[in-house]
Scaffold this motif. Sequence first.
Motif, PDB file in Angstrom:
ATOM      1  N   TYR A 120      13.423  13.018  -7.539  1.00 45.94           N
ATOM      2  CA  TYR A 120      12.851  11.803  -7.558  1.00 45.94           C
ATOM      3  C   TYR A 120      11.111  12.103  -7.351  1.00 45.94           C
ATOM      4  CZ  TYR A 120      16.833   8.637  -8.167  1.00 45.94           C
ATOM      5  OH  TYR A 120      17.563   7.468  -8.406  1.00 45.94           O
ATOM      6  N   GLU A 121      10.796  13.678  -7.302  1.00 42.76           N
ATOM      7  CA  GLU A 121      10.032  13.942  -6.794  1.00 42.76           C
ATOM      8  C   GLU A 121       8.525  12.651  -7.469  1.00 42.76           C
ATOM      9  OE1 GLU A 121      10.255  17.930  -5.803  1.00 42.76           O
ATOM     10  OE2 GLU A 121      11.017  17.355  -4.214  1.00 42.76           O
ATOM     11  N   PRO A 122       8.880  13.214  -9.375  1.00 40.44           N
ATOM     12  CA  PRO A 122       8.184  13.137  -9.564  1.00 40.44           C
ATOM     13  C   PRO A 122       7.263  11.712  -9.663  1.00 40.44           C
ATOM     14  CG  PRO A 122       9.315  13.938 -11.118  1.00 40.44           C
ATOM     15  CD  PRO A 122       9.621  13.888  -9.845  1.00 40.44           C
ATOM     16  N   LYS A 123       8.418  10.233  -9.203  1.00 38.84           N
ATOM     17  CA  LYS A 123       8.218   8.967  -9.001  1.00 38.84           C
ATOM     18  C   LYS A 123       7.402   8.950  -7.423  1.00 38.84           C
ATOM     19  CE  LYS A 123      10.268   4.681  -9.410  1.00 38.84           C
ATOM     20  NZ  LYS A 123      12.104   4.168  -9.030  1.00 38.84           N
ATOM     21  N   ILE A 124       8.053   9.690  -7.148  1.00 40.31           N
ATOM     22  CA  ILE A 124       6.959   9.336  -5.688  1.00 40.31           C
ATOM     23  C   ILE A 124       6.103  10.172  -5.604  1.00 40.31           C
ATOM     24  CG2 ILE A 124       6.722  10.476  -3.172  1.00 40.31           C
ATOM     25  CD1 ILE A 124      10.137  10.747  -3.201  1.00 40.31           C
ATOM     26  N   GLY A 125       5.741  10.900  -6.677  1.00 41.57           N
ATOM     27  CA  GLY A 125       3.912  11.337  -6.654  1.00 41.57           C
ATOM     28  C   GLY A 125       3.654   9.991  -7.744  1.00 41.57           C
ATOM     29  N   GLN A 126       3.463   9.628  -8.039  1.00 48.03           N
ATOM     30  CA  GLN A 126       3.429   8.611  -9.123  1.00 48.03           C
ATOM     31  C   GLN A 126       3.528   7.462  -7.767  1.00 48.03           C
ATOM     32  OE1 GLN A 126       5.906   7.104 -11.969  1.00 48.03           O
ATOM     33  NE2 GLN A 126       4.236   6.403 -13.353  1.00 48.03           N
ATOM     34  N   LEU A 127       3.842   7.024  -7.392  1.00 52.89           N
ATOM     35  CA  LEU A 127       4.337   5.843  -6.348  1.00 52.89           C
ATOM     36  C   LEU A 127       2.786   6.075  -5.433  1.00 52.89           C
ATOM     37  CD1 LEU A 127       7.393   4.859  -5.549  1.00 52.89           C
ATOM     38  CD2 LEU A 127       5.583   2.954  -6.821  1.00 52.89           C
ATOM     39  N   LEU A 128       2.364   7.140  -5.322  1.00 56.36           N
ATOM     40  CA  LEU A 128       1.843   7.813  -4.042  1.00 56.36           C
ATOM     41  C   LEU A 128       0.336   7.761  -4.461  1.00 56.36           C
ATOM     42  CD1 LEU A 128       3.067  10.567  -1.648  1.00 56.36           C
ATOM     43  CD2 LEU A 128       2.654   8.554  -0.598  1.00 56.36           C
ATOM     44  N   GLU A 129       0.032   7.427  -6.028  1.00 56.61           N
ATOM     45  CA  GLU A 129      -1.355   7.667  -6.602  1.00 56.61           C
ATOM     46  C   GLU A 129      -1.039   5.905  -6.589  1.00 56.61           C
ATOM     47  OE1 GLU A 129      -0.845  10.425  -9.813  1.00 56.61           O
ATOM     48  OE2 GLU A 129      -2.392   9.174 -11.017  1.00 56.61           O
ATOM     49  N   THR A 130      -0.476   5.667  -7.196  1.00 54.52           N
ATOM     50  CA  THR A 130      -0.298   4.066  -7.551  1.00 54.52           C
ATOM     51  C   THR A 130      -1.255   3.526  -6.223  1.00 54.52           C
ATOM     52  OG1 THR A 130       1.658   3.673  -8.499  1.00 54.52           O
ATOM     53  CG2 THR A 130       0.586   1.436  -7.874  1.00 54.52           C
ATOM     54  N   VAL A 131      -0.498   3.659  -4.549  1.00 51.93           N
ATOM     55  CA  VAL A 131      -1.709   2.976  -3.607  1.00 51.93           C
ATOM     56  C   VAL A 131      -2.374   4.204  -3.198  1.00 51.93           C
ATOM     57  CG1 VAL A 131       1.475   1.913  -3.112  1.00 51.93           C
ATOM     58  CG2 VAL A 131      -0.044   4.078  -2.409  1.00 51.93           C
ATOM     59  N   GLN A 149      -0.901   2.891   6.066  1.00 49.76           N
ATOM     60  CA  GLN A 149       0.274   3.804   6.914  1.00 49.76           C
ATOM     61  C   GLN A 149       0.894   2.347   6.252  1.00 49.76           C
ATOM     62  OE1 GLN A 149       1.624   3.273  10.646  1.00 49.76           O
ATOM     63  NE2 GLN A 149      -0.292   4.255  11.151  1.00 49.76           N
ATOM     64  N   GLN A 150       0.469   0.981   5.387  1.00 53.36           N
ATOM     65  CA  GLN A 150       0.700   0.028   5.071  1.00 53.36           C
ATOM     66  C   GLN A 150       1.397   0.360   3.536  1.00 53.36           C
ATOM     67  OE1 GLN A 150       3.373  -2.387   5.532  1.00 53.36           O
ATOM     68  NE2 GLN A 150       2.899  -4.146   6.063  1.00 53.36           N
ATOM     69  N   ARG A 151       0.052   1.023   2.918  1.00 51.85           N
ATOM     70  CA  ARG A 151       0.828   1.434   1.313  1.00 51.85           C
ATOM     71  C   ARG A 151       1.732   2.139   1.317  1.00 51.85           C
ATOM     72  NH1 ARG A 151      -4.320   3.256  -0.086  1.00 51.85           N
ATOM     73  NH2 ARG A 151      -6.015   3.090   1.735  1.00 51.85           N
ATOM     74  N   VAL A 152       2.013   3.593   2.528  1.00 50.17           N
ATOM     75  CA  VAL A 152       3.109   3.921   1.994  1.00 50.17           C
ATOM     76  C   VAL A 152       4.483   3.264   2.242  1.00 50.17           C
ATOM     77  CG1 VAL A 152       3.998   5.668   3.467  1.00 50.17           C
ATOM     78  CG2 VAL A 152       1.881   5.933   3.436  1.00 50.17           C
ATOM     79  N   ALA A 153       4.516   1.921   2.930  1.00 49.19           N
ATOM     80  CA  ALA A 153       5.386   1.061   3.409  1.00 49.19           C
ATOM     81  C   ALA A 153       5.609   0.302   2.174  1.00 49.19           C
ATOM     82  CB  ALA A 153       4.693   0.461   4.055  1.00 49.19           C
ATOM     83  N   ILE A 154       4.534  -0.021   0.974  1.00 52.64           N
ATOM     84  CA  ILE A 154       4.703  -0.344  -0.277  1.00 52.64           C
ATOM     85  C   ILE A 154       5.526   0.711  -1.115  1.00 52.64           C
ATOM     86  CG2 ILE A 154       3.202  -1.698  -1.797  1.00 52.64           C
ATOM     87  CD1 ILE A 154       0.963  -2.927  -0.321  1.00 52.64           C
ATOM     88  N   ALA A 155       4.471   1.485  -0.995  1.00 50.60           N
ATOM     89  CA  ALA A 155       5.180   2.602  -2.324  1.00 50.60           C
ATOM     90  C   ALA A 155       7.031   2.790  -1.630  1.00 50.60           C
ATOM     91  CB  ALA A 155       4.790   3.669  -2.298  1.00 50.60           C
ATOM     92  N   ARG A 156       7.086   2.852  -0.537  1.00 46.96           N
ATOM     93  CA  ARG A 156       8.402   3.026  -0.103  1.00 46.96           C
ATOM     94  C   ARG A 156       9.348   1.633  -0.096  1.00 46.96           C
ATOM     95  NH1 ARG A 156       9.830   2.825   6.050  1.00 46.96           N
ATOM     96  NH2 ARG A 156       8.755   0.599   5.824  1.00 46.96           N
ATOM     97  N   ALA A 157       8.906   0.371  -0.500  1.00 50.78           N
ATOM     98  CA  ALA A 157       9.168  -0.949  -0.657  1.00 50.78           C
ATOM     99  C   ALA A 157      10.134  -0.482  -2.015  1.00 50.78           C
ATOM    100  CB  ALA A 157       9.083  -2.088  -0.451  1.00 50.78           C
ATOM    101  N   PHE A 158       9.746   0.311  -3.003  1.00 56.40           N
ATOM    102  CA  PHE A 158       9.448  -0.362  -4.459  1.00 56.40           C
ATOM    103  C   PHE A 158       9.752   1.141  -5.029  1.00 56.40           C
ATOM    104  CE2 PHE A 158       5.818  -3.359  -3.512  1.00 56.40           C
ATOM    105  CZ  PHE A 158       6.225  -4.255  -4.319  1.00 56.40           C
TER     106      PHE A 158
END
Length: 249
Positions: A120-131, A149-158
Amino acid sequence: MSVLEANKVTKQYQMGEVSVDALDNVSFAVEKGDFVAVMGPSGSGKSTLLHLLGGLDEPTAGDITLANRPISKLSDDEVTIVRRRKVGFIFQFFNLVPTLTAAENVALPLLIDGQNIKKYEPKIGQLLETVGLSDRADHKPDQLSGGQQQRVAIARAFVNDPEIVLADEPTGNLDSKSGTAVLELLRQFCDEKEQTIVMVTHDPRAASYANQVVFLKDGHVIQNLTIGQRSGDEEDIRAIMRVMRELEL
Ligand SMILES: Nc1ncnc2c1ncn2[C@@H]1O[C@H](COP(=O)(O)OP(=O)(O)OP(=O)(O)O)[C@@H](O)[C@H]1O
Ligand SMILES: [Mg+2]
């Protein structure tokens, strides 16, 4: 087909001799791709509703169906699995794990579910980029601003491609600029991925990012307002405020 349905849901909290009716006979449905805002005064049952919808707590009566599963009829273990795989949560106070980095916090739901994180590393990287946090992946929560921090929480939620994201006052603890960034991200996930979202908020401007507003008072749904898709639209904000005045919220 609805992603989420609440059918005559009642929640009573028993406090010794006294019982509190937090929700009374609440019914509504959320369709795929809907962004629903839940509004209402303090104590009207908004957080209770969100907890029941996400399987964090059980209704006293009534049924909740999430992604075709009658969660009120499942065992605790089954509900836990549904919650892990089908629901993303965002809270007012971010609720990140302080000892983990931003990237590790995003990965947490996958770790808890026993998934192979490497994959899932690419996906996590992509989510961090999105936020907008690619350059903060290795920061711990106390090295990030509230909005970050809330943007990290958003990436986590998705991260687990949930059927539904439930957010309880996600902008309640942020300044207006960070709050707007959070709302725009939620709207973006909704527009681009047909992500279904239910968000509790006190703020008519935040609610204007949704396309449906459910008003709660004393544990009842007292109004349901459909609004335009344009985020922060002044006409929508006025329509929401008008209902709040009419209902004395
Ligand atoms: N664990 C609990 N035990 C007993 N009563 C509770 C519990 N949780 C909530 N309540 C009561 O249920 C009612 C609804 O509470 P809830 O937290 O859902 O309100 P809310 O709309 O989210 O309010 P706020 O806007 O202040 O967050 C309140 O009267 C509250 O006191
Ligand atoms: Mg609440």
